[in-house]
Enzyme design. Structure first.
Site, short mmCIF file in Angstrom:
data_model
loop_
_atom_site.label_atom_id
_atom_site.label_comp_id
_atom_site.label_asym_id
_atom_site.label_seq_id
_atom_site.Cartn_x
_atom_site.Cartn_y
_atom_site.Cartn_z
N TRP A 24 0.85 -1.16 0.09
CA TRP A 24 0.04 0.47 0.33
C TRP A 24 1.21 1.35 0.79
O TRP A 24 0.25 2.35 -0.26
CB TRP A 24 -0.79 0.39 1.31
N GLU A 43 -4.94 1.41 6.74
CA GLU A 43 -4.33 2.38 8.19
C GLU A 43 -5.37 1.70 9.00
O GLU A 43 -4.59 1.25 9.77
CB GLU A 43 -4.67 4.16 7.97
N TYR A 88 -11.38 -6.33 16.29
CA TYR A 88 -11.89 -5.55 16.94
C TYR A 88 -13.56 -5.30 15.33
O TYR A 88 -12.44 -4.69 14.93
CB TYR A 88 -10.81 -4.12 16.43
N TYR A 126 -6.55 9.83 13.90
CA TYR A 126 -5.26 9.26 13.61
C TYR A 126 -5.66 8.99 12.27
O TYR A 126 -4.93 8.96 11.11
CB TYR A 126 -5.17 7.84 14.11
N ASP A 144 1.12 7.39 16.15
CA ASP A 144 0.53 5.93 16.66
C ASP A 144 1.24 5.54 17.64
O ASP A 144 2.26 6.42 18.27
CB ASP A 144 0.86 5.09 14.91
N CYS A 206 20.62 4.20 14.49
CA CYS A 206 19.65 4.66 14.57
C CYS A 206 19.56 5.34 14.16
O CYS A 206 21.58 6.61 14.59
CB CYS A 206 19.10 5.00 15.57
N CYS A 212 19.27 11.80 20.84
CA CYS A 212 18.44 10.63 21.50
C CYS A 212 18.44 10.98 22.94
O CYS A 212 19.65 11.24 23.24
CB CYS A 212 17.74 9.76 21.26
N THR A 296 -8.82 -7.38 24.55
CA THR A 296 -8.29 -6.27 24.42
C THR A 296 -8.97 -5.68 26.48
O THR A 296 -7.98 -5.97 27.74
CB THR A 296 -9.17 -4.76 24.74
#
Length: 339
Positions: A24, A43, A88, A126, A144, A206, A212, A296
């Site tokens: 996607w 998404e 869900y 979102y 997210d 990273c 960081c 959940t």
């Protein structure tokens, strides 16, 4: 405070070299964006599940329903059966409602602004931000769990989740820019997925390590801090695997509202601390063991009972039932069939 401009440039350079290839997604820097339908569908599927689990569903959906108008025309039962296993299930009902709204109210074309996307049924903040950024290359603050983790570590935020979410969203907004707005959230997601992982982050590779604050503390994996969760309650229930003379399985359609709403399922008792044994029909019921499942908000033990009979059920071949049922019922059916 970390240098936002330098961090942003470093991450986009890293993304250009390390972006995941996903069905996607357009490649980094692509002038032609991914079709909004595919971004939106991915998404919604990726909420509460992983890329490896969602990808085969995405491929099946887009093969069967190539456009949002095709999906809008799908019968409810077909959509719910195709969704089985993604969990869900309210998302599946919202998916269909949104597709129908785009088809009927927008001529089958997704609106291209965050505000207009947010007005669609079942589209939250979102998803609206993600589609606006990724499909339409509009600056949007896409946050997210991966983004929350990256921001928490970059800024060594001491406030725990979930209370820290507004501050993490504010920090993430500092990086939103007119420069490659579609690539930016995907770069953050890829970093959180492959490098800035929940456990054992690969700080040595990273691209943001130089700025960081969490790494400077020597304990980057400590972030994000989390408020201790309450213990998940446990419920019990009975599930009934009823077969007719042809070996088909008796299924029922669950009520539209509530857990697993609108899905086909096995007949069951209520799920509580002491469920009554109340079979759906007269049969010589035999206990076949129990299965465990975690939702959940609670965990569940279902005692499985098998029997033979008939009645007013949706009679379905066993292999078709196994393919169409939500995971909890598939587990119970598998247990019943093996008895």
């Amino acid at each position: 405070m970390p240098d936002v401009s330098s961090l942003r440039a470093a991450l986009l350079d890293w993304y250009d070299a390390h972006a995941r290839t996903l069905p996607w997604r357009a490649p980094p820097g692509a002038r032609t964006r991914t079709e909004p339908y595919r971004v939106w569908l991915s998404e919604v599927m990726l909420q509460q599940t992983t890329v490896p689990h969602a990808a085969p569903y995405f491929e099946r959906f887009t093969t069967r329903w190539p456009t949002v108008s095709d999906l809008a025309a799908a019968p409810d039962a077909d959509l719910m059966a195709a969704w089985a296993g993604l969990g869900y299930y309210a998302r599946a009902r919202n998916l269909l409602a949104c597709a129908r709204a785009v088809a009927s109210e927008h001529g089958g074309v997704f609106p291209d602004t965050e505000a207009a996307l947010l007005a669609l049924p079942g589209v939250g903040a979102y998803t609206a931000a993600a589609v606006a950024a990724i499909a339409f290359d509009r600056p949007a603050n896409v946050v997210d769990g991966n983004v929350e983790r990256v921001m928490s570590r970059l800024f060594a935020l001491e406030a725990p989740l979930p209370a820290a979410r507004p501050e993490l969203k504010r920090l993430a907004a500092l990086f939103v820019s007119d420069d490659r707005p579609g690539d930016w959230p995907q770069a953050l997601m890829d970093l959180g997925s492959s490098v800035c992982r929940p456990k054992s982050p690969s700080c040595e590779v990273c691209p943001l390590a130089f700025g960081c604050e969490g790494l400077k503390t020597g304990e980057p994996a400590r972030y994000p801090l989390k408020t201790k969760k309450a213990e998940r309650p446990h419920r019990l229930g009975h599930a009934f695997v009823l077969r007719d003379a042809a070996g088909r399985i008796g299924l029922v359609r669950r009520p539209d509202k509530g857990l697993l709403g609108g899905m086909l399922g096995l007949p069951t008792s209520e799920w509580n601390a002491a469920p009554a044994f109340d079979p759906p029909s007269t049969a010589n019921w035999t206990e076949a063991g129990a299965v465990e499942h975690v939702f959940t908000h609670f965990s569940l033990t279902l005692t499985v009972h098998v029997g033979a009979g008939d009645g007013d059920f949706t009679w379905t071949e066993a292999d078709q039932a196994l393919a169409a049922l939500p995971t909890v019922f598939r587990k119970a059916l598998e247990r019943g069939l093996s008895a």
